[in-house]
Design an enzyme around this catalytic site. Structure first.
Site, PDB file in Angstrom:
ATOM      1  CG  ASN A  13      31.152 126.071  74.450  1.00 31.02           C
ATOM      2  OD1 ASN A  13      30.657 125.502  73.476  1.00 31.02           O
ATOM      3  ND2 ASN A  13      31.890 125.440  75.353  1.00 31.02           N
ATOM      4  CE  LYS A  15      29.622 124.257  77.930  1.00 34.98           C
ATOM      5  NZ  LYS A  15      29.847 123.943  79.331  1.00 34.98           N
ATOM      6  CG  HIS A  99      35.146 123.187  76.747  1.00 34.83           C
ATOM      7  ND1 HIS A  99      34.559 122.303  77.625  1.00 34.83           N
ATOM      8  CD2 HIS A  99      34.647 124.412  77.047  1.00 34.83           C
ATOM      9  CE1 HIS A  99      33.735 122.974  78.416  1.00 34.83           C
ATOM     10  NE2 HIS A  99      33.771 124.256  78.086  1.00 34.83           N
ATOM     11  CD  GLU A 101      31.465 120.758  78.664  1.00 32.54           C
ATOM     12  OE1 GLU A 101      31.157 120.953  77.485  1.00 32.54           O
ATOM     13  OE2 GLU A 101      31.035 121.452  79.608  1.00 32.54           O
ATOM     14  CD  GLU A 171      35.407 127.596  79.865  1.00 31.25           C
ATOM     15  OE1 GLU A 171      34.465 128.371  79.690  1.00 31.25           O
ATOM     16  OE2 GLU A 171      35.403 126.419  79.442  1.00 31.25           O
ATOM     17  N   GLY A 177      29.006 124.780  84.455  1.00 27.20           N
ATOM     18  CA  GLY A 177      27.682 124.173  84.494  1.00 27.20           C
ATOM     19  C   GLY A 177      27.197 123.826  85.895  1.00 27.20           C
ATOM     20  CB  SER A 217      28.635 129.275  86.783  1.00 22.75           C
ATOM     21  OG  SER A 217      28.485 127.861  86.765  1.00 22.75           O
TER      22      SER A 217
HETATM   23  P1  13P Z   1      28.620 127.419  81.842  1.00 18.93           P
HETATM   24  O1  13P Z   1      28.606 128.890  81.561  1.00 18.93           O
HETATM   25  O2  13P Z   1      27.366 126.715  81.456  1.00 18.93           O
HETATM   26  O3  13P Z   1      29.103 127.117  83.213  1.00 18.93           O
HETATM   27  O4  13P Z   1      29.732 126.799  80.843  1.00 18.93           O
HETATM   28  C1  13P Z   1      30.975 127.393  80.797  1.00 18.93           C
HETATM   29  C2  13P Z   1      31.715 126.786  79.677  1.00 18.93           C
HETATM   30  O5  13P Z   1      32.070 125.625  79.700  1.00 18.93           O
HETATM   31  C3  13P Z   1      31.986 127.629  78.513  1.00 18.93           C
HETATM   32  O6  13P Z   1      32.909 127.019  77.666  1.00 18.93           O
END
Ligand code: 13P
Length: 255
Positions: A13, A15, A99, A101, A171, A177, A217
């Protein structure tokens, strides 16, 4: 069903990262590194503006391209939105839905996640539906209730036959992150619970056939342990999916 019979799917992903030129360079670098991967599916979910470059650069490879969101309607007055029909027309096969976010910054609710998931499936896309508790919810002891509610509502009106095109990504919000990964036990426990929810909504056979990913992560160092868990069939990877070498290590751990 034995874990080995489920699709192991490693999806990146990106982002809000990468330009079309960077996308092309990334895919050209990644493709030979993952060309010999046999059982795992390799997917990169990229920003809308990078889709054309990603699809062109991965033509004839084993890398599938996904988007990061999809609108619930086919077309109309929805400024800034993209429909499932538009995505499939561009060669997209997967789309991330719900997601954390999007839930946190863009007002997504369990209801909009459900509507977007159904739109994705109606257009023949594979929906990667994200669920996960916040740190507060974990500390309050409502992780299972939260994830179960999110999963059930996301799947409302999704037919059993459509479940072959559904991936659930667990997640935990506190692990995204942050560099703070859920332990393999914590991740396995929730992924197993999600499989139980799918069994209760559909049946055991459907639950056993559904790919469940862990995200948060996941990186080149911890992927193998997470992916060895019996209910973790793949990963949804943020930061580490921006680095071809790290992403390759994760893909190979799943293969
Ligand atoms: P990270 O791997 O950067 O923690 O992000 C995970 C994520 O949100 C994947 O959709």
């Amino acid at each position: 069903m034995d874990k080995a019979k489920r699709n192991a799917v490693i999806a990146g992903n990106w982002k809000m990262n990468m330009t079309p030129a960077e996308t092309e360079a990334f895919m050209k670098e990644l493709a030979p590194k993952v060309a010999d991967v046999k059982s795992a599916k390799v997917v990169l979910c990229v920003p809308f503006v990078d889709i054309a470059a990603a699809v062109a650069a991965t033509k004839g490879t084993n890398i599938g391209i996904g988007a990061e969101n999809v609108h619930m309607e086919e077309k109309g007055a929805y400024t800034g939105e993209i429909s499932g029909k538009m995505l499939t027309a561009c060669g997209v096969q997967y789309v991330i839905v719900g997601h954390s976010e999007r839930r946190q910054y863009f007002g997504e609710t369990d209801g909009t996640v459900n509507a977007r998931a159904k739109a994705a499936l109606a257009n023949g896309l594979t929906a990667i539906i994200c669920v996960g508790e916040t740190l507060t919810e974990r500390e309050q002891g409502v992780t299972f209730e939260t994830v179960s509610r999110q999963t059930k509502i996301a799947l409302l009106g999704v037919e059993k036959e459509q479940m072959k095109n559904v991936i659930i990504a667990y997640e935990p919000v506190w692990a995204i992150g942050t560099g703070r990964t859920a332990t393999a036990e914590q991740a396995e426990e929730v992924c197993a619970a999600i499989r139980g929810v799918i069994a209760s909504v559909y049946d055991t056979e459907t639950a056993e056939a559904t790919t469940i990913q862990y995200g948060g992560s996941m990186n080149a160092k911890n992927a193998a342990e997470l992916l060895a868990q019996k209910d973790i069939d793949g990963g949804l990877i943020g930061g580490a999916s921006l680095k071809p070498d790290d992403f390759t290590v994760i893909v190979k751990a799943a293969d």
